[in-house]
Write a protein that holds these residues in place. Structure first.
Motif, PDB file in Angstrom:
ATOM      1  N   GLN A  61       0.836  -1.193   0.000  1.00 35.37           N
ATOM      2  CA  GLN A  61       0.000   0.000   0.000  1.00 35.37           C
ATOM      3  C   GLN A  61       0.874   1.248   0.000  1.00 35.37           C
ATOM      4  O   GLN A  61       0.625   2.188  -0.765  1.00 35.37           O
ATOM      5  N   TRP A  62       1.888   1.261   0.849  1.00 28.45           N
ATOM      6  CA  TRP A  62       2.763   2.430   0.917  1.00 28.45           C
ATOM      7  C   TRP A  62       3.489   2.647  -0.415  1.00 28.45           C
ATOM      8  O   TRP A  62       3.613   3.783  -0.875  1.00 28.45           O
ATOM      9  N   ALA A 102       4.396   6.157  -4.897  1.00 30.74           N
ATOM     10  CA  ALA A 102       4.466   6.376  -6.339  1.00 30.74           C
ATOM     11  C   ALA A 102       3.480   7.455  -6.771  1.00 30.74           C
ATOM     12  O   ALA A 102       3.801   8.308  -7.617  1.00 30.74           O
ATOM     13  N   LEU A 103       2.293   7.437  -6.176  1.00 30.55           N
ATOM     14  CA  LEU A 103       1.287   8.446  -6.498  1.00 30.55           C
ATOM     15  C   LEU A 103       1.743   9.828  -6.050  1.00 30.55           C
ATOM     16  O   LEU A 103       1.566  10.817  -6.777  1.00 30.55           O
ATOM     17  N   MET A 104       2.335   9.906  -4.862  1.00 24.17           N
ATOM     18  CA  MET A 104       2.834  11.188  -4.360  1.00 24.17           C
ATOM     19  C   MET A 104       3.921  11.756  -5.271  1.00 24.17           C
ATOM     20  O   MET A 104       3.948  12.954  -5.568  1.00 24.17           O
ATOM     21  N   THR A 133       7.547  16.446  -2.388  1.00 16.88           N
ATOM     22  CA  THR A 133       8.973  16.538  -2.096  1.00 16.88           C
ATOM     23  C   THR A 133       9.429  15.314  -1.305  1.00 16.88           C
ATOM     24  O   THR A 133       8.621  14.607  -0.690  1.00 16.88           O
ATOM     25  N   ARG A 134      10.753  15.082  -1.298  1.00 14.86           N
ATOM     26  CA  ARG A 134      11.287  13.971  -0.522  1.00 14.86           C
ATOM     27  C   ARG A 134      10.989  14.144   0.964  1.00 14.86           C
ATOM     28  O   ARG A 134      10.722  13.170   1.675  1.00 14.86           O
ATOM     29  N   ASP A 188      -8.920   5.088  -3.152  1.00 19.90           N
ATOM     30  CA  ASP A 188      -7.936   6.043  -3.658  1.00 19.90           C
ATOM     31  C   ASP A 188      -6.607   5.951  -2.918  1.00 19.90           C
ATOM     32  O   ASP A 188      -5.595   6.463  -3.407  1.00 19.90           O
ATOM     33  N   TYR A 189      -6.621   5.306  -1.748  1.00 19.51           N
ATOM     34  CA  TYR A 189      -5.404   5.136  -0.960  1.00 19.51           C
ATOM     35  C   TYR A 189      -4.993   3.666  -0.905  1.00 19.51           C
ATOM     36  O   TYR A 189      -4.259   3.258  -0.019  1.00 19.51           O
ATOM     37  N   PHE A 190      -5.490   2.898  -1.873  1.00 22.11           N
ATOM     38  CA  PHE A 190      -5.016   1.541  -2.123  1.00 22.11           C
ATOM     39  C   PHE A 190      -5.310   0.554  -0.994  1.00 22.11           C
ATOM     40  O   PHE A 190      -4.568  -0.390  -0.788  1.00 22.11           O
TER      41      PHE A 190
END
Length: 262
Positions: free
Chosen positions: A14-15, A20-22, A28-29, A96-98
Motif C-alpha cells: 500500500q505504501w 508512487a502516487l505522491m 517533495t522527498r 484512492d489510498y489503495f
C-alpha cells in the motif's frame, strides 16, 4: 467496541503505491519522508497533516485505531466538511489510498449496514462527544459513490481495487426506492444537481448506463467472468424496479441493441 477485524491490505505494498502516487503529483522527498514516518509509526514530523490526512495515513486503520485518533490526535473541533469526507472514505473512497477491496467492504458494511437507513449513526465518536452523529451522506450521495466506483471497476482501467457495490446488492436495492429518479431520465437536459445538492445527475446516469452495457454483454465478450456476473446481477436488480425508475427500461433496450451490433 467494534468486532475485531483482521486487515487484509498489505501495508508495505500500500505504501509503495501511495509513494508512487505522491511522486507523480510532485511531492517533495521531505513530505514523502514525513508521510512514511506517520504511516508506519504514527509519528508526526511536522508535516502539517490535516485530519483527513491523518485518517487515511493512520498506522492502525481500524475502528479502534481511528477512534483513538479522533479522541487524542485531533486538536480542535472537526469541521462539517471533514466529517463528510470521513463518511465518504468509509463508503468506498479509501480505494484512492489503495486499501484492499476486502477492507473497503468491511468498513462500508460496519458503517452503513446491510440496508439503507436514514437514521444510521456513524461508527466513530467525533470530538469526544457523548453520542454518535448521524451519517451525513444522503441516499443520493451513497448511491452515486456505489455506482460510480462500480462502473469504474467494470471498465478495469484503474489499478486500484474498488466497487464495494458488488458485495452489497441488498443495500443497493434498498436505495432504489428512495433515491431521486432524475438520473434515470432520458431527457437531454438534466438539472445540474439532485435536489439535495449532492450529485450531478448526468454523471450518475453515465455510470448507470455503463453498468447496463456490461450487464447485457455476452458472457466472456470483452469482460472477465467476475465483472460480467456482478454487472449482470446489478442490472437484474435495477430492472426488477424498472417501473419505478423513469426511463431505465429504455436505457436497457438500447444497451441490448448496442451489444447486438458489437
Amino acid at each position: 467496541m467494534m468486532q475485531k477485524y483482521i486487515m487484509k491490505t498489505n501495508r508495505e505494498q500500500q505504501w509503495q503505491a501511495i509513494e508512487a502516487l505522491m511522486k507523480d503529483h510532485g511531492a517533495t522527498r521531505k513530505n514523502i519522508s514525513s508521510c512514511h514516518k506517520y504511516f508506519f509509526d504514527g509519528i508526526d514530523l511536522g508535516g502539517n497533516f490535516s485530519l483527513v490526512d491523518k485518517f487515511v495515513f493512520y498506522p492502525d486503520p481500524s475502528f479502534d485505531g481511528w477512534q483513538q485518533l479522533l479522541d487524542e490526535g485531533v486538536g480542535g473541533p472537526i469541521s462539517d466538511a471533514d466529517f463528510k469526507t470521513l463518511n465518504q472514505y468509509l463508503c468506498g473512497q479509501l480505494a484512492d489510498y489503495f486499501f484492499s477491496i476486502e477492507d473497503q467492504n468491511y468498513y462500508f458494511q460496519a458503517t452503513f449496514g446491510d440496508v439503507y437507513d436514514s437514521e444510521r449513526k456513524f461508527p466513530l465518536r467525533i470530538n469526544n462527544e457523548s453520542s454518535f452523529r448521524k451519517i451525513v451522506l444522503t441516499e443520493n450521495a451513497i448511491f452515486f459513490i456505489l455506482v460510480n466506483r462500480f462502473s469504474r471497476w467494470l471498465k478495469g482501467k484503474e489499478k486500484v481495487e474498488q466497487g464495494v457495490l458488488r458485495f452489497n446488492y441488498k443495500y443497493f436495492e434498498t436505495l432504489l426506492s428512495v433515491v431521486e429518479k432524475t438520473p434515470f431520465s432520458d431527457k437531454e437536459e438534466l438539472p445540474d444537481e439532485t435536489i439535495d445538492g449532492s450529485v450531478r445527475p448526468k454523471i450518475l446516469r453515465a455510470g448507470i448506463k455503463t453498468i447496463l452495457k456490461f450487464g447485457v454483454m455476452e458472457n466472456g465478450y470483452g469482460i472477465d467472468d467476475v465483472r460480467f456476473s456482478a454487472a449482470r446481477r446489478v442490472t437484474e436488480i435495477m430492472m426488477d424496479h424498472a417501473s419505478e425508475l423513469a426511463d431505465l427500461k429504455l436505457f436497457y433496450e438500447r444497451a441490448i441493441a448496442n451489444a447486438a451490433r458489437n
